[in-house]
Design an enzyme around this catalytic site. Sequence first.
Site, short mmCIF file in Angstrom:
data_model
loop_
_atom_site.label_atom_id
_atom_site.label_comp_id
_atom_site.label_asym_id
_atom_site.label_seq_id
_atom_site.Cartn_x
_atom_site.Cartn_y
_atom_site.Cartn_z
N ARG A 73 0.89 -1.16 0.10
CA ARG A 73 -0.03 0.05 -0.03
C ARG A 73 1.07 1.22 -0.09
NH1 ARG A 73 -2.21 4.11 -0.72
NH2 ARG A 73 -4.33 4.82 0.57
N HIS A 76 1.63 7.28 1.48
CA HIS A 76 0.45 8.11 1.43
C HIS A 76 0.18 8.75 2.73
CE1 HIS A 76 -1.16 4.42 2.95
NE2 HIS A 76 -2.40 5.08 3.68
N HIS A 78 -3.34 10.85 5.33
CA HIS A 78 -4.69 11.10 5.46
C HIS A 78 -4.80 12.50 6.25
CE1 HIS A 78 -5.43 6.86 4.43
NE2 HIS A 78 -4.63 6.63 5.35
N GLU A 83 -5.27 6.97 11.41
CA GLU A 83 -5.68 5.54 11.10
C GLU A 83 -5.12 4.60 12.16
OE1 GLU A 83 -4.08 4.24 7.05
OE2 GLU A 83 -3.10 2.54 7.72
N HIS A 124 2.79 7.25 5.67
CA HIS A 124 3.12 5.85 5.96
C HIS A 124 2.89 5.08 4.91
CE1 HIS A 124 -1.21 6.93 6.76
NE2 HIS A 124 -1.47 5.38 6.41
N GLU A 147 -12.93 10.08 0.70
CA GLU A 147 -13.04 11.07 -0.70
C GLU A 147 -12.55 12.60 -0.28
OE1 GLU A 147 -15.24 10.01 1.70
OE2 GLU A 147 -17.49 10.80 1.64
#
Length: 363
Positions: A73, A76, A78, A83, A124, A147
């Site tokens: 993954r 990125h 958020h 998270e 992360h 989104e």
Amino acid sequence: MMSASSAAGQQSPYQAGKNPGKHEPLEDFKYDLENSKGWEGEGGSAKEVTVEEFPVSKSIAGVSMRLKPGAIRELHWHAIAAEWAFVITGTVRTTVINPNDQNSAATDDFEPGDIWYFPKGFGHSIQNIGNEEAHFLLGFDDGHFSEFGTFSITDWVAHTPRNVVERNLNLPANVISTLPKKEVYILPGKIPASSEYRSSDLQPSQSAHKYRLGEQRAIEFPGGRDRIVTVKEFPINNTLTSVLQEIYPGGLRELHWHPNADEWQFYLSGRSRVTVFGAHGRARTEEFGPGQVCFIQQGFGHYVEQVGNEPTKLVILFNSPVFEEISISKWLSANPTSLIADNFGISNTAVARLPKKVLGFIK
Ligand code: MN
Ligand code: MN
């Protein structure tokens, strides 16, 4: 406005309580996450439950993610949510950059029963470093996390002018032209031989991002048990409380509510019926099994009945780092006999039968 008597007579969808007024039926509080379509790629898959799919769950969102061996993954962050994750199967390695400790970063390996927590905005990545598929549940402390707030490194670089990328990454034009043109999200990768940082200047982060919830000593009751982790045991985790819960066959999680938080449940195995009480005569029951999500709004009364012969196992998130609960048994024990007798219209002998301490999970 409808009067109480006419509402009852006409079987209105609205319930009339002490105060006249309309109360919408209880919102749907069940979502079948594993049966949703989700995203699938060469490296793995992801199924999301955000306010988009599950409107009642405004405070918490979740993702069921699977990575093939070596799959990544990508890097990125958020912007609007922290998270949390619970590992269900496999072994995963995360990397995280911590802006608070000077020059610090963390690399941690996680096994089933382990949780991680990355504060809002921390960069992360996640990689499956085992030889079998890894499956983990992600939780976010904002229902809109997806989104409006996931920022991936490939998306960013792809939308930055080439001359800026060239100067910032020190790469020649012929390499820049091969970079991904859009977000890669989850991609196949190799299990790394070493987890050393590229820079030797970095220090291991002093804030632990990992907590071994599955290894914690459980709080035992006759009909089930809980493992609870709050900010006290896991200091960086300052927006959530999580619980690993088992309800034994036939067990009943007693009537209770949480004054300070919404409750978001994900079922790992076994089945249960959850009944939510939303005041104004409103109650609703739904049955849950593996891969399904239940959401109970802050302050709403609820209980859980175990169903079937297999114990029910679930993970729960609360959107507060402090755990608060009031159970009906403890509440009743904290009142005089005559008050309880009058409230229910029962004898003192009947009141004497009522529980005097928390039951938790009834056998
Ligand atoms: Mn993430
Ligand atoms: Mn509860």
